[in-house]
Design a protein around this motif. Sequence first.
Motif, PDB file in Angstrom:
ATOM      1  N   ARG A   1      34.366  32.177  13.689  1.00  0.00           N
ATOM      2  CA  ARG A   1      33.815  31.093  13.795  1.00  0.00           C
ATOM      3  C   ARG A   1      34.264  29.779  14.654  1.00  0.00           C
ATOM      4  NH1 ARG A   1      29.833  27.813  12.006  1.00  0.00           N
ATOM      5  NH2 ARG A   1      30.079  25.671  11.945  1.00  0.00           N
ATOM      6  N   ARG A   2      35.756  29.759  14.385  1.00  0.00           N
ATOM      7  CA  ARG A   2      36.701  28.787  15.057  1.00  0.00           C
ATOM      8  C   ARG A   2      37.372  29.539  16.350  1.00  0.00           C
ATOM      9  NH1 ARG A   2      38.460  24.088  12.532  1.00  0.00           N
ATOM     10  NH2 ARG A   2      40.459  24.546  13.165  1.00  0.00           N
ATOM     11  N   VAL A   3      36.848  28.993  17.530  1.00  0.00           N
ATOM     12  CA  VAL A   3      37.372  29.407  18.478  1.00  0.00           C
ATOM     13  C   VAL A   3      38.258  28.579  19.418  1.00  0.00           C
ATOM     14  CG1 VAL A   3      35.072  30.986  18.824  1.00  0.00           C
ATOM     15  CG2 VAL A   3      35.500  28.757  19.795  1.00  0.00           C
ATOM     16  N   THR A   4      39.210  29.044  20.083  1.00  0.00           N
ATOM     17  CA  THR A   4      40.367  28.038  20.703  1.00  0.00           C
ATOM     18  C   THR A   4      40.241  28.868  22.099  1.00  0.00           C
ATOM     19  OG1 THR A   4      42.104  29.368  19.950  1.00  0.00           O
ATOM     20  CG2 THR A   4      41.743  27.504  18.975  1.00  0.00           C
ATOM     21  N   ILE A   5      40.538  27.855  23.241  1.00  0.00           N
ATOM     22  CA  ILE A   5      40.767  28.164  24.474  1.00  0.00           C
ATOM     23  C   ILE A   5      41.899  27.828  25.289  1.00  0.00           C
ATOM     24  CG2 ILE A   5      39.574  27.921  26.917  1.00  0.00           C
ATOM     25  CD1 ILE A   5      36.875  27.699  25.382  1.00  0.00           C
ATOM     26  N   LEU A   6      42.805  28.802  25.708  1.00  0.00           N
ATOM     27  CA  LEU A   6      43.773  28.465  26.495  1.00  0.00           C
ATOM     28  C   LEU A   6      43.172  28.912  28.120  1.00  0.00           C
ATOM     29  CD1 LEU A   6      46.938  27.919  26.882  1.00  0.00           C
ATOM     30  CD2 LEU A   6      47.293  30.259  27.020  1.00  0.00           C
ATOM     31  N   ILE A   7      43.314  27.542  28.985  1.00  0.00           N
ATOM     32  CA  ILE A   7      42.791  27.706  30.048  1.00  0.00           C
ATOM     33  C   ILE A   7      43.489  27.006  31.334  1.00  0.00           C
ATOM     34  CG2 ILE A   7      41.554  25.562  29.847  1.00  0.00           C
ATOM     35  CD1 ILE A   7      38.804  26.853  31.146  1.00  0.00           C
ATOM     36  N   GLY A   8      43.210  27.680  32.577  1.00  0.00           N
ATOM     37  CA  GLY A   8      44.001  26.952  33.736  1.00  0.00           C
ATOM     38  C   GLY A   8      43.350  25.744  34.253  1.00  0.00           C
ATOM     39  N   SER A   9      44.129  24.824  34.450  1.00  0.00           N
ATOM     40  CA  SER A   9      43.660  23.499  34.452  1.00  0.00           C
ATOM     41  C   SER A   9      42.494  23.464  35.720  1.00  0.00           C
ATOM     42  CB  SER A   9      44.805  22.425  35.160  1.00  0.00           C
ATOM     43  OG  SER A   9      45.471  23.193  36.159  1.00  0.00           O
ATOM     44  N   ALA A  10      42.619  24.428  36.736  1.00  0.00           N
ATOM     45  CA  ALA A  10      41.384  24.419  37.579  1.00  0.00           C
ATOM     46  C   ALA A  10      39.953  24.606  37.143  1.00  0.00           C
ATOM     47  CB  ALA A  10      41.830  25.462  38.624  1.00  0.00           C
ATOM     48  N   TRP A  11      40.056  25.199  35.863  1.00  0.00           N
ATOM     49  CA  TRP A  11      38.641  25.523  35.483  1.00  0.00           C
ATOM     50  C   TRP A  11      38.195  24.479  34.305  1.00  0.00           C
ATOM     51  CZ3 TRP A  11      41.787  28.978  37.191  1.00  0.00           C
ATOM     52  CH2 TRP A  11      41.343  30.026  37.968  1.00  0.00           C
ATOM     53  N   VAL A  12      39.104  23.400  34.134  1.00  0.00           N
ATOM     54  CA  VAL A  12      38.782  22.136  33.255  1.00  0.00           C
ATOM     55  C   VAL A  12      37.852  21.427  34.101  1.00  0.00           C
ATOM     56  CG1 VAL A  12      39.517  20.358  31.949  1.00  0.00           C
ATOM     57  CG2 VAL A  12      40.772  22.497  31.948  1.00  0.00           C
ATOM     58  N   GLY A  13      36.661  20.900  33.289  1.00  0.00           N
ATOM     59  CA  GLY A  13      35.740  20.104  34.056  1.00  0.00           C
ATOM     60  C   GLY A  13      34.440  20.118  33.275  1.00  0.00           C
ATOM     61  N   PRO A  14      33.238  19.661  34.131  1.00  0.00           N
ATOM     62  CA  PRO A  14      31.828  19.486  33.680  1.00  0.00           C
ATOM     63  C   PRO A  14      31.455  21.000  33.075  1.00  0.00           C
ATOM     64  CG  PRO A  14      32.095  18.359  35.485  1.00  0.00           C
ATOM     65  CD  PRO A  14      33.367  19.123  35.420  1.00  0.00           C
ATOM     66  N   VAL A  15      31.664  22.097  33.854  1.00  0.00           N
ATOM     67  CA  VAL A  15      31.367  23.336  33.527  1.00  0.00           C
ATOM     68  C   VAL A  15      31.814  23.763  32.199  1.00  0.00           C
ATOM     69  CG1 VAL A  15      31.152  25.698  34.220  1.00  0.00           C
ATOM     70  CG2 VAL A  15      30.911  24.306  35.823  1.00  0.00           C
ATOM     71  N   LEU A  16      33.165  23.654  32.106  1.00  0.00           N
ATOM     72  CA  LEU A  16      33.672  24.069  30.779  1.00  0.00           C
ATOM     73  C   LEU A  16      33.019  22.868  29.428  1.00  0.00           C
ATOM     74  CD1 LEU A  16      35.773  25.337  28.837  1.00  0.00           C
ATOM     75  CD2 LEU A  16      37.526  23.613  29.413  1.00  0.00           C
ATOM     76  N   ASP A  17      32.860  21.872  29.808  1.00  0.00           N
ATOM     77  CA  ASP A  17      32.368  20.992  28.690  1.00  0.00           C
ATOM     78  C   ASP A  17      30.972  21.246  28.347  1.00  0.00           C
ATOM     79  OD1 ASP A  17      34.547  19.398  29.241  1.00  0.00           O
ATOM     80  OD2 ASP A  17      33.871  17.991  30.161  1.00  0.00           O
ATOM     81  N   ALA A  18      30.370  21.871  29.541  1.00  0.00           N
ATOM     82  CA  ALA A  18      28.717  22.395  29.177  1.00  0.00           C
ATOM     83  C   ALA A  18      28.891  23.542  28.268  1.00  0.00           C
ATOM     84  CB  ALA A  18      28.005  22.637  30.322  1.00  0.00           C
ATOM     85  N   ASP A  19      29.957  24.429  28.353  1.00  0.00           N
ATOM     86  CA  ASP A  19      29.973  25.591  27.699  1.00  0.00           C
ATOM     87  C   ASP A  19      30.263  25.458  26.167  1.00  0.00           C
ATOM     88  OD1 ASP A  19      29.229  27.393  29.758  1.00  0.00           O
ATOM     89  OD2 ASP A  19      31.050  27.422  30.656  1.00  0.00           O
ATOM     90  N   LEU A  20      31.324  24.667  26.299  1.00  0.00           N
ATOM     91  CA  LEU A  20      31.854  24.234  24.788  1.00  0.00           C
ATOM     92  C   LEU A  20      30.523  23.519  23.923  1.00  0.00           C
ATOM     93  CD1 LEU A  20      35.330  22.728  25.481  1.00  0.00           C
ATOM     94  CD2 LEU A  20      34.747  24.941  24.608  1.00  0.00           C
ATOM     95  N   ALA A  21      29.819  22.877  24.598  1.00  0.00           N
ATOM     96  CA  ALA A  21      28.713  22.113  23.948  1.00  0.00           C
ATOM     97  C   ALA A  21      27.670  23.257  23.434  1.00  0.00           C
ATOM     98  CB  ALA A  21      27.799  21.027  24.747  1.00  0.00           C
ATOM     99  N   LYS A  22      27.686  24.196  23.793  1.00  0.00           N
ATOM    100  CA  LYS A  22      26.742  25.448  23.412  1.00  0.00           C
ATOM    101  C   LYS A  22      27.254  26.100  22.378  1.00  0.00           C
ATOM    102  CE  LYS A  22      25.403  26.151  28.488  1.00  0.00           C
ATOM    103  NZ  LYS A  22      25.684  26.834  29.443  1.00  0.00           N
ATOM    104  N   LEU A  23      28.526  25.909  21.955  1.00  0.00           N
ATOM    105  CA  LEU A  23      28.944  26.708  20.660  1.00  0.00           C
ATOM    106  C   LEU A  23      28.315  26.587  19.446  1.00  0.00           C
ATOM    107  CD1 LEU A  23      32.757  26.114  21.502  1.00  0.00           C
ATOM    108  CD2 LEU A  23      31.771  28.409  21.607  1.00  0.00           C
ATOM    109  N   PRO A  24      27.791  25.393  18.958  1.00  0.00           N
ATOM    110  CA  PRO A  24      27.293  25.311  17.746  1.00  0.00           C
ATOM    111  C   PRO A  24      25.978  26.074  17.718  1.00  0.00           C
ATOM    112  CG  PRO A  24      28.129  23.165  18.564  1.00  0.00           C
ATOM    113  CD  PRO A  24      28.430  24.048  19.746  1.00  0.00           C
ATOM    114  N   GLY A  25      25.351  26.278  18.833  1.00  0.00           N
ATOM    115  CA  GLY A  25      24.038  26.782  18.864  1.00  0.00           C
ATOM    116  C   GLY A  25      24.208  28.517  18.527  1.00  0.00           C
TER     117      GLY A  25
END
Length: 374
Positions: free
Chosen positions: A162-186
């Motif tokens: 259920r509980r997921v965490t992400i270690l991510i390169g800084s170049a991939w942080v931004g609106p696309v990541l935010d949109a993906d994270l918003a889909k998790l509850p679904g």
Amino acid sequence: MLLGGAAAVSVPFLGATAQAASSGPPMRVGVLADFTGPGAGHAQRQVLGLRRMCELINAGLLPGHRRVTLIERDTKGSVEVTAAAADALIRREEVHGLIGTSSPATVGALRTAAQTAGVPMVNPLLAGLADPVNDYVFTSRAPFGLDLIKSVARDAAQHKLRRVTILIGSAWVGPVLDADLAKLPGFGLENAGVETFEHGATDMRPQLAKLIAAKPDTISVFGLPPSNGLAVAQARELGWTKRVYCSPSASHPQFLANAGAAAEGVRVLTPWATVYRSAPLTLPNLARMRLFARTFEREHGQPGAYPCFAADALGMLTKAFATTSDRARARDRLANLSYTGVTGVFTPGRNHVGLPDGTLTTVVVRDGKFVLDR
């Protein structure tokens, strides 16, 4: 001859049909990648994919593609070197198109040079590079955020995730990541934390310790070699025994080498070409995928993601320039292209990101090999 050395960028072919398919003057494509520096392993793998695709095209095995000469330049991971090399390729070499770069830090410099000069560019590394201002810029990399979420969700019930965490390169942080994270509850999942690292980082223990302290069920690692493999090894070193998921760049020999024994059981998003023998027979790009993957694997091992993304970057350009040398006309063709590639079926008109969600599959590391995660 087709299976010749990795340094070759063209192969002679004596068949009459092949000669007819690749008739006409070859186009010139500038390739910018980190041949040296911390990202060299990732870059060199991309370039192997480009060279293999170049061989297939010049051998006449891909009808409708224009013969091509690759002109390779080392960016050294430097913005300044990238800008100078791009300018020389455009003005002195008069390339028809550009492919690159292999480092998140240098993509912007190439994008600016390509757009300013009106030279079509395809990048195999980052999605979402094009916008209304950068209409000469395209992407051949598949989106993977939603595919990874679905992979975790598929396993959630059986393994109590259920509980997921992400270690991510800084170049991939931004609106696309935010949109993906918003889909998790679904999908019945919860974001338990995100930590970042810089390109080429070798010690992610502080970030991993924070993620582990959040008591998650999974850790997902998004980043390029060597960082991704080191991160997995360091997570195990810190006592992490639960599931690890990785972005497509982990489908790479350097990931396996850097992670060592910790790679066993790690799940990775990757194109079907990595496990082409297990691919569904209904895939629309099955024939193209098999042709590339079989010939690549004989010499370089399992293709992994980025050789395939790079191969498709070259395929798209040689298709767009098949009957023209006009850059603006080729740009228009790229924007409206429906292209069956190694990775999938591209329709770059969607914000110049050609592949849809659902293109990738999940593999798992077993005994140092990537096998389909069934």
